[in-house]
Design an enzyme around this catalytic site. Structure first.
Site, short mmCIF file in Angstrom:
data_model
loop_
_atom_site.label_atom_id
_atom_site.label_comp_id
_atom_site.label_asym_id
_atom_site.label_seq_id
_atom_site.Cartn_x
_atom_site.Cartn_y
_atom_site.Cartn_z
N SER A 121 -1.46 -2.44 -1.38
CA SER A 121 -2.17 -1.22 -1.04
C SER A 121 -2.92 -0.71 -2.25
O SER A 121 -2.57 -1.02 -3.39
CB SER A 121 -1.14 -0.18 -0.58
OG SER A 121 -1.73 0.79 0.22
N GLY A 131 -5.04 -2.24 2.92
CA GLY A 131 -4.88 -2.15 1.48
C GLY A 131 -6.12 -1.73 0.71
O GLY A 131 -6.11 -1.73 -0.52
N PRO A 170 -6.78 -1.02 7.85
CA PRO A 170 -6.90 0.03 6.84
C PRO A 170 -6.15 1.30 7.25
O PRO A 170 -6.20 1.70 8.41
CB PRO A 170 -8.40 0.29 6.78
CG PRO A 170 -8.89 -0.05 8.17
CD PRO A 170 -8.01 -1.20 8.63
N ARG A 230 -5.10 4.05 4.33
CA ARG A 230 -5.54 4.98 3.30
C ARG A 230 -7.07 5.18 3.31
O ARG A 230 -7.55 6.30 3.19
CB ARG A 230 -5.14 4.39 1.95
CG ARG A 230 -5.37 5.29 0.75
CD ARG A 230 -5.19 4.51 -0.57
NE ARG A 230 -4.02 3.67 -0.61
CZ ARG A 230 -2.84 4.03 -1.10
NH1 ARG A 230 -2.68 5.22 -1.63
NH2 ARG A 230 -1.83 3.19 -1.10
N ARG A 268 3.81 11.01 -4.04
CA ARG A 268 3.18 9.83 -4.66
C ARG A 268 3.25 9.84 -6.19
O ARG A 268 3.53 8.81 -6.78
CB ARG A 268 1.75 9.65 -4.16
CG ARG A 268 1.68 9.43 -2.63
CD ARG A 268 0.32 8.93 -2.17
NE ARG A 268 0.08 7.58 -2.62
CZ ARG A 268 -0.71 7.26 -3.61
NH1 ARG A 268 -1.39 8.19 -4.25
NH2 ARG A 268 -0.84 6.00 -3.98
N TYR A 286 5.27 6.69 -7.42
CA TYR A 286 4.45 5.59 -7.94
C TYR A 286 3.75 5.92 -9.24
O TYR A 286 2.93 5.12 -9.71
CB TYR A 286 3.35 5.21 -6.93
CG TYR A 286 3.80 5.14 -5.49
CD1 TYR A 286 4.71 4.17 -5.08
CD2 TYR A 286 3.31 6.04 -4.54
CE1 TYR A 286 5.13 4.11 -3.77
CE2 TYR A 286 3.72 5.97 -3.22
CZ TYR A 286 4.63 5.01 -2.84
OH TYR A 286 5.04 4.94 -1.54
N CYS A 338 13.26 21.35 -7.99
CA CYS A 338 14.17 21.32 -9.14
C CYS A 338 14.26 19.92 -9.72
O CYS A 338 15.33 19.28 -9.66
CB CYS A 338 15.53 21.84 -8.72
SG CYS A 338 15.45 23.59 -8.41
N GLU A 339 13.15 19.41 -10.19
CA GLU A 339 13.10 18.10 -10.84
C GLU A 339 11.95 18.08 -11.79
O GLU A 339 10.84 18.52 -11.45
CB GLU A 339 12.86 17.00 -9.79
CG GLU A 339 14.14 16.43 -9.36
CD GLU A 339 14.07 15.15 -8.60
OE1 GLU A 339 13.54 14.16 -9.12
OE2 GLU A 339 14.60 15.17 -7.49
#
Ligand code: LLP
Length: 479
Positions: A236, A272, A315, A317, A357, A361, A388-389
């Site tokens: 992708s 992709g 497709p 995205r 995302r 990623y 909380c991260e």
């Protein structure tokens, strides 16, 4: 004179001349700043959108989705017609699926690819004709397969011998016929901007080539199954055609071998196709991609002396990504002094629950002030969410106007794909509404969640009973 690049900025990010500009290719075509400096999308101002629908908010520009769907359809139709064959384009619903989007893309000539019962039911609820649906997945359950066969899904892309046997049993029991494709692992794995033509066999999807031959033989023994061809998907957010070409040439070798034992009218090369998330991304125009990929397949067929099959593509995205813009409200800002410089953290009212995302990623996004054009020169910021991260990043690196402040609206473009579809309720944050914009009008296509929605699943609050009278949640023995 521009200020020097901030020492905390990555090499790829240059200081913009105007930190209010809208980078070409990253925003939907309708995105403009009006005379007062406010961002408008689909003819509607950001402030009005948030006043009406709340914040955060995912906007989906309907004409942008439609024109991209049409462009894919037309580009592959034209490219395959050059070689005396036809094409089918499936919209990969995993990127973002709602009934409205399924209707838009099918009205523009696309089919729909689903990979779970849930996605299948959305497509059916949208009125997509079942023969225009392709059903994917490496672990489709018996009941998912039964439902797909029952409604008459056009193609099922089989991923294991176990699935072939399941499907064979279902078609025998229901006396039905089912078209199938075999998902193969071409060994080409393309991620992000480069493709790696390396063996990438160590993953869960598809059959290795020798196993695919056995799968084809088995499918051809089963009366209720009709083998249409092979399917492969190499990854992708791929730029360029090299990965698709390499994969197609490998798959054609297998396609040719399997043709010796029967017709294979279809070849599906997956999805992709990459999009621009920031101004440095430069995706190839779809017309060029389509022509180059289809030409490569056609010349591979010519070398082998075999006809060019019908070609399918998936497709996701590239259809919805650029059509989506997320609006957030800025809540707080904070300057954090580091050895290498000072980083301004800008906190917004969403984050990794509406866009996972960056956390998943390391994906890069961009941002602009939406409620007004800012002033005071560009300052390097990191846009973060409210979770909380510390990995709860929305935009890792961006230059925004110096005077941005709490209460300003911020727009993050290119959030149409894999943001709402990957959204969660982490920290019990309700998921935002998805609102379609078109020609100055807005329409809610997915309702935003409320606190009541969140509480509704907690059986301790609602005392939910299931249809058979038991409390919902874990079964007795599991408590
Ligand atoms: N076909 C198959 C079989 C797929 O597995 C996928 C995506 C597609 C088509 C559509 O790919 P696209 O054209 O959208 O790149 N969550 C990740 C992307 C996961 C893609 C999974 N499969 C992300 O946010 O980058």
């Amino acid at each position: 004179m521009l200020p020097p690049a901030d020492s905390l900025a990555p090499d790829w990010l240059s200081v913009p001349e105007d930190a209010n500009d809208l980078a070409p290719g990253v925003w939907p075509a309708s995105a403009v700043r009006d005379d007062a400096g406010e961002l408008r999308i689909g003819g509607v101002g950001a402030a009005e959108l948030v006043r009406t629908h709340g914040s955060p908010l995912l906007l989906l520009d309907e004409p942008e989705v439609r024109s991209r769907a049409r462009a894919f359809h037309d580009a592959f139709a034209a490219a395959t017609a050059e070689h005396g064959t036809t094409s089918r384009v499936y919209y990969a619903g995993k990127a973002f699926l709602s009934t409205a989007v399924a209707q838009w893309v099918t009205e523009e000539g696309l089919n729909v690819d689903v990979c779970t019962r849930g996605e299948l039911e959305v497509a059916l609820a949208a009125g997509v004709q079942p023969h225009r649906i392709g059903f994917h997945g490496n672990n489709k359950s018996v009941s998912e397969l039964e439902r797909a066969v029952e409604v008459g899904v056009g193609t099922i892309i089989v991923d294991s011998l176990i699935e072939i046997e399941r499907l064979g049993a279902i078609t025998a029991r229901t006396r039905s016929q089912q078209n199938v494709l075999i998902r193969v692992n071409s060994g080409v794995h393309a991620e992000t901007h480069d493709f790696l033509a390396t063996a990438h066999e160590d993953q869960k999807f598809g059959f290795a080539f020798p196993d695919a031959e056995a799968a084809a033989a088995r499918i051809r023994e089963i009366d209720g199954l009709r083998l249409l061809g092979l399917h492969c998907h190499i990854g992708s957010q791929i730029f360029g055609v090299a990965g698709f070409r390499e994969s197609a040439s490998r798959v054609l070798e297998l396609h040719e071998r399997l043709r010796a034992d029967g017709d294979l009218p279809l070849l599906n090369l997956g999805g992709g196709f990459g999009i621009a998330y920031t101004r440095v991304d430069d995706p190839t125009p779809i017309e060029d991609l389509a022509r180059e990929i289809v030409d490569a397949v056609a010349s591979g067929c010519a070398v082998r002396g075999i006809p060019v099959p019908e070609l399918a593509f998936e497709p996701g995205r590239a259809i919805v990504g650029t059509a989506g813009v997320t609006l957030y409200e800025i809540g707080t800002t904070k300057d954090v002094v580091l050895d290498a410089g000072t980083r301004r953290y800008v906190s917004v009212d969403g984050g990794m629950s509406d866009n996972a995302r960056p956390a998943l990623y390391g994906a890069q996004f961009s941002a602009r002030l939406a409620s007004r054009a800012g002033g005071g020169g560009p300052v390097l910021v990191r846009v973060v969410g409210k979770h909380c991260e510390s990995g709860d990043i929305v935009v890792e690196h961006e230059y925004l106007p110096e005077d941005l402040a709490p209460g300003d609206l911020l727009a993050v473009p290119a959030t149409g794909a894999y943001c709402a579809s990957l959204a969660s309720n982490y920290n019990h944050v309700p998921r935002p509404a998805v609102v379609a914009v078109s020609g100055g009008a807005t329409r809610v296509i997915v309702r935003g969640e409320t606190i009541d929605d969140l509480l509704a699943r907690d059986a301790g609050i609602t005392g939910i009973r299931t249809a058979d009278g038991g409390a919902s949640g874990p079964a007795e023995g599991e408590r």
